[in-house]
Scaffold this active site. Sequence first.
Site, PDB file in Angstrom:
ATOM      1  N   PHE A 121       0.857  -1.189   0.000  1.00  0.00           N
ATOM      2  CA  PHE A 121       0.000   0.000   0.000  1.00  0.00           C
ATOM      3  C   PHE A 121       0.893   1.238   0.000  1.00  0.00           C
ATOM      4  CE2 PHE A 121      -2.289   3.549   1.902  1.00  0.00           C
ATOM      5  CZ  PHE A 121      -3.403   3.587   1.070  1.00  0.00           C
ATOM      6  N   ASP A 178       9.271   2.817   1.653  1.00  0.00           N
ATOM      7  CA  ASP A 178       8.106   3.568   2.131  1.00  0.00           C
ATOM      8  C   ASP A 178       8.018   3.327   3.644  1.00  0.00           C
ATOM      9  OD1 ASP A 178       5.590   4.347   2.981  1.00  0.00           O
ATOM     10  OD2 ASP A 178       4.556   3.652   1.177  1.00  0.00           O
ATOM     11  N   LYS A 223       2.697  10.368   8.023  1.00  0.00           N
ATOM     12  CA  LYS A 223       2.000   9.981   9.259  1.00  0.00           C
ATOM     13  C   LYS A 223       2.552  10.611  10.553  1.00  0.00           C
ATOM     14  CE  LYS A 223      -0.750   6.204   7.704  1.00  0.00           C
ATOM     15  NZ  LYS A 223      -0.467   5.444   6.499  1.00  0.00           N
TER      16      LYS A 223
HETATM   17  C1  LIG Z   1      -0.731   5.705   5.083  1.00  0.00           C
HETATM   18  C2  LIG Z   1       0.255   5.201   4.098  1.00  0.00           C
HETATM   19  C3  LIG Z   1       0.439   5.831   2.855  1.00  0.00           C
HETATM   20  C4  LIG Z   1      -0.428   6.980   2.372  1.00  0.00           C
HETATM   21  O1  LIG Z   1      -0.295   8.115   3.149  1.00  0.00           O
HETATM   22  P1  LIG Z   1      -1.381   9.303   2.978  1.00  0.00           P
HETATM   23  O2  LIG Z   1      -0.864  10.364   3.896  1.00  0.00           O
HETATM   24  O3  LIG Z   1      -2.699   8.745   3.373  1.00  0.00           O
HETATM   25  O4  LIG Z   1      -1.346   9.715   1.556  1.00  0.00           O
HETATM   26  C5  LIG Z   1       1.433   5.346   2.027  1.00  0.00           C
HETATM   27  N1  LIG Z   1       2.205   4.301   2.390  1.00  0.00           N
HETATM   28  C6  LIG Z   1       2.052   3.672   3.575  1.00  0.00           C
HETATM   29  C7  LIG Z   1       2.948   2.533   3.934  1.00  0.00           C
HETATM   30  C8  LIG Z   1       1.056   4.080   4.459  1.00  0.00           C
HETATM   31  O5  LIG Z   1       0.890   3.439   5.613  1.00  0.00           O
END
Ligand SMILES: *Cc1c(COP(=O)(O)O)cnc(C)c1O
Length: 389
Positions: A129, A217, A246
């Site tokens: 994701f 990520d 986050k």
């Molecule tokens: C939450 C998340 C995203 C997306 O972040 P947003 O601020 O909602 O765009 C991307 N990668 C990972 C691993 C996430 O947990």
Amino acid sequence: MTAACLMNTYKPLPLSFVRGEGARLWDDSGRHYLDAVAGVAVTNVGHSHPWIVSAISEQAGLLLHTSNHYRIDWQQRLAAKLTRLSGLEQVFFNNSGAEANETALKLARLYGWAKGIEQPLVLVMENAFHGRTLGTLSASDNGAVRLGYQPMSGEFVKVPFGDMDAIKQAARTYGERIVAVMLEPVQGEGGVTLPPPGYLKAVRAHCSQNGWLMILDEIQTGIGRTGRWFAFQHEGIVPDVMTLAKALGNGIPIGACLASAAVARLFTPGSHGSTFGGNPLACRVGCTVLDIVEQQGLLNNAAGQGERLLARLREALAGHPDVLQIRGLGLMVGIELSRPIRDLCLTAAQEHGVLINVTRGHTIRLLPPLIIDEADVERIVSAVVGALG
Ligand SMILES: *Cc1c(COP(=O)(O)O)cnc(C)c1O
């Protein structure tokens, strides 16, 4: 009040909070809850932390926004701190995780372009994701979030997460076209999935040997969540590019893409930008979050309480017929169930006063703030046990 004026993208629980303090939230009827979701790995230093409260109020009274057409002191300070902590060298600031990942993917495009690769490919992982923009959606692997948004970008090649042989196979199949591998060190939305030990190290080595960028990520795993500043530090490596969001702002929107100098150099004035990205408020809060994590010993606390939580859950749920596996790293813990259990989150909240999250329909995900203590761990364990029945 009804939600009829809101687009129908979420199905919120019938709970609404008006106040938070530390690991506690109060709802609009005055009842309080232990927060083991932290706004999905966002409020890592807890709600209403006094240092954050004063950073926000002080900065609001001074200056919120000027644009990137002027030098922004707090942006430089936050970049200096992040590069010192990560070993990466330069930073571009965004407003969200998806945007930070778009920045990383644009760097990968430029990297390929500079090498004369006309149709670059990026290896991504099954169950990944990376966000909800069209680009990051294409890099993600979740049927529900992609449904109806075709066509997906064709630049991504998917391989199973944790499988080094699959990466080597893709290298043989696609050869020179591959420019990068993009992955989460622990898959969050995908179900709190950990790769086998040594995997990140092997990916790092393979990327170096082949001249591919390793893009991590760390939007969910970063800023202490796994007991280190960044999850890659468990394996003693440094990626070429890393994205954060986050917990970096503890609730103030901010994202960041960090890169080695050799990669960051691919951007030149005008080649990328953001109106809000890196504004004084968000960057000052980011600096404050890092100060809190550092000065209040939250990395050690996350590592220690995370181990305790995992051990206590394994003890309390041993032999439970609905539990397939309990896994985690630091305060990122997943309990995989053999079947979806209806209203689990609502039951945990209403009957046990603890907020939990479920991902992929059948994996309980626990992401409490890094400040929790032993008593909080016990409350989480008894709520999970109670809600599972
Ligand atoms: C939450 C998340 C995203 C997306 O972040 P947003 O601020 O909602 O765009 C991307 N990668 C990972 C691993 C996430 O947990």
